[in-house]
Design a protein around this motif. Structure first.
Motif, PDB file in Angstrom:
ATOM      1  N   HIS A 193       0.817  -1.211   0.000  1.00 42.95           N
ATOM      2  CA  HIS A 193       0.000   0.000   0.000  1.00 42.95           C
ATOM      3  C   HIS A 193       0.850   1.261   0.000  1.00 42.95           C
ATOM      4  O   HIS A 193       0.488   2.265   0.573  1.00 42.95           O
ATOM      5  CB  HIS A 193      -1.005   0.033   1.186  1.00 42.95           C
ATOM      6  N   LEU A 250       1.717 -10.114  13.799  1.00 41.11           N
ATOM      7  CA  LEU A 250       0.774  -9.124  14.298  1.00 41.11           C
ATOM      8  C   LEU A 250      -0.544  -9.280  13.570  1.00 41.11           C
ATOM      9  O   LEU A 250      -0.642  -9.944  12.542  1.00 41.11           O
ATOM     10  CB  LEU A 250       1.327  -7.726  14.059  1.00 41.11           C
ATOM     11  N   PRO A 298      -3.027  -5.483   9.358  1.00 38.14           N
ATOM     12  CA  PRO A 298      -3.290  -4.051   9.529  1.00 38.14           C
ATOM     13  C   PRO A 298      -4.685  -3.692   9.017  1.00 38.14           C
ATOM     14  O   PRO A 298      -5.160  -4.231   8.018  1.00 38.14           O
ATOM     15  CB  PRO A 298      -2.187  -3.384   8.703  1.00 38.14           C
ATOM     16  N   ALA A 299      -5.218  -2.771   9.707  1.00 37.00           N
ATOM     17  CA  ALA A 299      -6.547  -2.329   9.306  1.00 37.00           C
ATOM     18  C   ALA A 299      -6.434  -1.549   8.009  1.00 37.00           C
ATOM     19  O   ALA A 299      -5.452  -0.884   7.733  1.00 37.00           O
ATOM     20  CB  ALA A 299      -7.130  -1.436  10.408  1.00 37.00           C
ATOM     21  N   ARG A 300      -7.461  -1.687   7.230  1.00 37.00           N
ATOM     22  CA  ARG A 300      -7.457  -0.972   5.949  1.00 37.00           C
ATOM     23  C   ARG A 300      -7.602   0.503   6.228  1.00 37.00           C
ATOM     24  O   ARG A 300      -8.514   0.957   6.902  1.00 37.00           O
ATOM     25  CB  ARG A 300      -8.675  -1.424   5.103  1.00 37.00           C
TER      26      ARG A 300
END
Lengths: 168, 708, 102
Positions: free
Chosen positions: A50, A119, A122-124
């Motif tokens: 991203h 982990l 990750p959140a979007r």
């Protein structure tokens, strides 16, 4: 999700294979071509993470800028002679041994510490796009380093001109 | 006018004349200097003989220079007359301190400062000398105006002659040894200049150099003696020296005073041509004849006699040196007389005669009869000057010829010269009544009777007196008697000399007759004390030296000896007459007696050759070789040795530098090199190796952290 | 099939780094060495991006931008040096340039 995984392996393969072929090719032009492949693979990896801005920068700057620079230099410098010579130096086996040791050690570290990286996914991020966020940080928190890097580039420009020019 | 306080003026007149001549003289002399090469008289034979006109400039020279000497003479006479009326008969004029040295320790340890005055001393001794110097000097100056009239360098001659008179007066008037030495050297210089007057002739130049060099030997003795004297006494002033020596007892052995006296005698022997150093005087006859008369007969050569007479206080203390003086004098007298017997050059006969007569004076000095020596000096000055001037007149008439074998029969052609020379020859031969008789007889008597004298010295003197009479009359007979032997051209030109020459001859002849009558023997008491004025006049000077004298002798012995010497003189004259008036000798004098002795005598005992062998060749040339060897062996050796040493040390230095210094440097470098070799392998300049090092370091560090 | 985690990216980054390092240490051609340096810098960037994503912190990406900047400057100067070297010594081989020693 597996599409991500497939793309990851494809891009990783591109990057690593390109890298290996870059390092091993006799002809410097071929090396440059394979470096482009490798850099494109890395760009893909950026995209998967991203980091769209860096993806663009990677394509534009590396593949478009630096590689053209490399190819220009390859044209300027007569590499035919170098291509007929031995391609690896005398210490290659020592270097390889060192690298093996280091890679073994690194692999051991990664292997032993891999758990700590498990982990949550990750959140979007729904916030403004990546470029916007980056610009916010870059021009506020990292404004001074940014400006300093401009000076660095200026120095590099002047330096390369001084180096390359026959007579100043 | 107070003459006594102005005695310092006496030498200055001739000095003035000399300076004027030397500076302006060339303008007075129209003749080119190159004419100076011509011998005296030669010009005359070519030119009109009767022509004696002197140019105006020459007239000025011949007025000025003798005039200056005449002024000195008049001043001297005035001063002497004034001196006679003073009590102590000593007058000293000190003008300023001329030499001032640093203080130093005398022989006895006291501190003394060497100093010498510019001072003048007039006492009976120097008064006799200045009268002789200026009087005879004046006569000879006058004579020279005629004799040198046709020579080039007229002004130069008179300049030197005046300069000589100046120095001679300085010599006899000086009040100390240092100033005396100035005059001493000055007359030596003038002697040199005048002997070499015809400097175009090589013989003249050689003779001048010979005179100068031989005199230097004696001068060295004089200087040493003077300095030794100063170290002993602390002053060089005559009066101080005499006063300091007055109290001392005579030396019984050969001590320091004897050495001192011997050194002074060496100086006197050089100047007065005594035996080892006489060789320059005969050669000095290369100079013009007036010079021979003035310098080498009457005045300068008597300087040695004067100096010893001046030092009589010293010599009286040193009987051993006095004996040496007497012995040397006696030997010189007979030696020179023997040479004079056979010489053919008229001037050389007179030169050897001078040497011989000087020997007589030294005999007198040696036996302690100082006044007699001065007396003989005084009479000898008259008759020897007369003889030389007469010889000059003969040479003048003979167009420069000096060989007696080519003369003869001149008696009637140059009557004045003949008569005056006749008187002079009688005087020197010792015929009673003439000057030479008194002085020579007194010397012989003193040699016999003095405590320092001996019978052998008397015997030598007597033989010499015989020889003297013989060679003088040989000269007379060969020159003036018999038949003429010159060539026709010369014979045609024989003329009596001009009046400027004959007048001095006549005056000197007169003095040669009368001069002796102020010193008649003590025996001739009929004449009273006035006729012994000379001895009394000099008494104050030699008072110190006469203390232990006057042993009593039988009058009959003295009469006998006197008769003996007179008969010897007359016998010699008769023998000479018999021999040299004989037809054979008169016709062919060249062929006379080719015996061995004659040959030796003719060659002057080969002394010149011996000196040449010993000193000139032996010392100078072989010594030159020796010095050359010394130079090449020692000096060059030293240089080469130094070079070798330098090379050796530099070689050693190179070795040291190479092996030790460099070695240490190299060793340290080598050590570093050895130890750094592994490190150096790393520093191969290849950037990839350095990168490899980084990687290796990374591997090690990672390994270290992981293994911990 | 395992999901792709951060460790995967790190492994890729490590591999790139090692390959680049091998290129730097063993190749003689300076042009290729410079390319290998680019590989190493990319390996670093991969790591930075991975951690940026992992930690949800944009500083990683910012740093990557600076690294790219530096890489550009490095490439420019390095290639300038290469040209100067080739002009003076007629070579582009790293082990023929060893003046700076001892």
């Amino acid at each position: 999700m597996w599409l991500d995984t497939i793309f990851f392996y494809v891009f990783a393969l591109l990057a690593l294979a390109g890298a290996v072929l870059t390092v091993t090719r006799r002809n410097a032009v071929h090396s440059a071509i394979w470096l482009i492949v490798s850099l494109l693979g890395v760009a893909g990896l950026y995209l998967l993470q991203h980091a769209e801005f860096l993806f663009a920068v990677q394509i534009v700057l590396y593949v478009g800028g630096i590689m053209v620079l490399f190819l220009f230099v390859i044209m300027l410098v007569n590499l035919d002679q170098a291509a007929r010579e031995r391609q690896f130096n005398k210490q290659w086996w020592v270097a390889l041994a060192c690298i093996l040791v280091v890679s073994a050690e690194a692999a051991y570290v990664l292997y032993s510490g891999a758990d700590s990286f498990k982990l949550a996914a990750p959140a979007r991020a729904s916030e403004p796009g990546n470029v916007e966020q980056l610009a916010d940080v870059l021009f506020s928190k990292y404004l001074l380093p940014f400006e300093v890097s401009s000076v660095l580039l200026l120095v590099a420009v002047v330096g390369s001109v001084v180096m390359a020019k026959k007579r100043i | 006018m107070n003459f006594l306080d102005h005695i310092w003026l006496i030498p200055l007149f001739p000095l003035f004349g000399a300076v004027v001549m030397l500076i302006l003289g060339r303008r007075f002399d129209p003749q080119a200097p190159s004419d100076a090469a011509l011998a005296p008289g030669l010009v005359e034979s070519v030119e009109d003989h009767g022509h004696h006109a002197i140019g105006a400039a020459k007239f000025l020279v011949s007025l000025l220079c003798p005039g200056m000497v005449l002024l000195s003479f008049l001043l001297s006479v005035g001063a002497v007359i004034e001196l006679a009326s003073t009590a102590g008969k000593v007058h000293q004029v000190i003008q300023f301190t001329w030499l001032a040295g640093l203080p130093f320790h005398r022989a006895d340890g006291a501190l003394a400062r060497f100093s010498a005055d510019w001072g003048f001393l007039l006492d009976p001794l120097s008064s006799v000398m200045i009268l002789i110097v200026t009087g005879i000097g004046f006569l000879i100056h006058v004579y020279s105006t005629g004799y040198m009239a046709h020579d080039g360098g007229y002004y130069r001659f008179f300049a030197y002659l005046n300069l000589f008179v100046f120095f001679m007066l300085m010599l006899v008037l000086a009040n100390n040894y240092a100033l005396l030495f100035v005059g001493w050297e000055g007359v030596g210089l003038c002697s040199y200049l005048l002997i070499g007057f015809y400097f175009h002739k090589k013989a003249a130049g050689d003779a001048a150099k010979k005179a100068f060099i031989v005199n230097r030997i004696g001068d060295a003795g004089f200087i040493l003696g003077m300095l030794l004297l100063f170290a002993l006494v602390g002053s060089v002033r005559f009066l101080d020296v005499n006063a300091a020596l007055a109290g001392r007892a005579p030396e019984t052995s050969f001590g320091v005073l004897s050495v001192l006296a011997l050194l002074l005698f060496l100086g006197a022997a050089g100047k007065s041509a005594q035996f080892p150093l006489y060789v320059w005087l005969p050669d000095a006859m290369e100079g013009p004849t007036p010079v021979s008369a003035l310098i080498h007969a009457a005045t300068m050569v008597t300087a040695g006699v004067y100096m010893i007479a001046r030092s009589s206080a010293l010599f009286a203390l040193t009987p051993e040196t006095s004996t040496i003086v007497a012995a040397v004098g006696a030997f010189t007298a007979i030696f020179a007389a023997s040479i004079a017997l056979v010489q053919n050059d008229i001037k050389r006969v007179l030169a050897y005669s001078t040497v011989s007569q000087l020997g007589f004076m030294f005999v007198a000095l040696g036996v302690g009869a100082y006044w007699v020596a001065v007396f003989h000096l005084y009479t000898h000055a008259f008759f020897k000057a007369l003889l030389f001037l007469g010889a000059g007149s003969v040479i003048h008439a003979m167009s420069g010829e000096q060989d007696m074998r080519r003369m003869g029969g001149l008696k009637d052609k140059i009557p004045v010269t003949f008569r005056t020379m006749f008187i002079g020859s009688l005087a020197i031969a010792g015929v009673p009544g003439l000057a030479g008789f008194f002085s020579k007889d007194e010397i012989l008597w003193q040699a016999w009777s003095s405590p320092l004298g001996s019978k052998s010295i008397f015997a030598v003197g007597l033989v010499t007196a015989f020889m003297t009479a013989f060679y003088m009359w040989r000269l007379m007979f060969l020159t003036f008697y018999g038949q003429p032997r010159m060539d026709a051209h010369t014979a045609a030109h024989i003329r009596e000399s001009p009046i400027s020459m004959t007048v001095p001859l006549s005056v000197l002849a007169l003095l040669s007759i009368a001069g002796g009558w102020i010193g008649v023997p003590k025996l001739w008491s009929v004449f009273g004390d006035g006729f012994r004025a000379f001895e009394h006049w000099l008494e104050p000077v030699f008072a110190a030296a006469h203390s232990a004298e006057e042993a009593h002798h039988e009058a009959s012995v003295e009469w006998l000896l006197m008769a003996l010497s007179v008969s010897v003189a007359v016998g010699a004259i008769l023998l000479a007459r018999r021999r040299y008036l004989s037809k054979a000798v008169q016709e062919e004098p060249e062929a006379e007696a080719p015996g061995l002795l004659h040959k030796i005598l003719l060659n002057k005992w080969y002394v010149d050759e011996i000196y040449d062998f010993l000193f000139v060749n032996g010392l100078a040339k072989r010594g030159g070789t020796l010095l050359g060897r010394f130079d090449s062996a020692i000096v060059d050796g030293g240089v080469n040795g130094a070079a070798w040493l330098t090379r050796f040390t530099s070689r050693f230095s190179i070795w040291w530098d190479t092996w030790i210094v460099d070695g240490l440097v190299r060793l340290s470098a080598f050590t570093v090199k050895v130890w750094s070799y592994p490190v150096r392998l790393v520093q191969n300049g290849l950037v990839q190796t350095y990168a490899l090092m980084v990687m290796a370091g990374l591997a090690v560090i990672l390994g270290y952290y992981m293994s911990r | 099939m395992h999901p792709v985690t951060t460790v995967h990216y790190l492994v890729v980054g490590l591999a790139l780094l090692l390959i680049g390092t091998i290129g730097v240490l063993t190749r003689r051609n300076i042009v290729v060495i410079l390319m290998s340096i680019e590989l190493i810098l990319n390996a670093v960037n991969v790591n930075l991006i991975a951690f940026s994503r992992h930690l949800q912190d944009l500083s990683g990406q910012i740093f990557a931008i600076f690294v790219i900047t530096v890489a550009v400057a490095e490439a420019a100067v390095g290639l300038g040096i290469l040209i100067a070297l080739f002009r003076n010594k007629e070579t582009v081989l790293a082990d023929e340039v060893d003046l700076l020693k001892w």
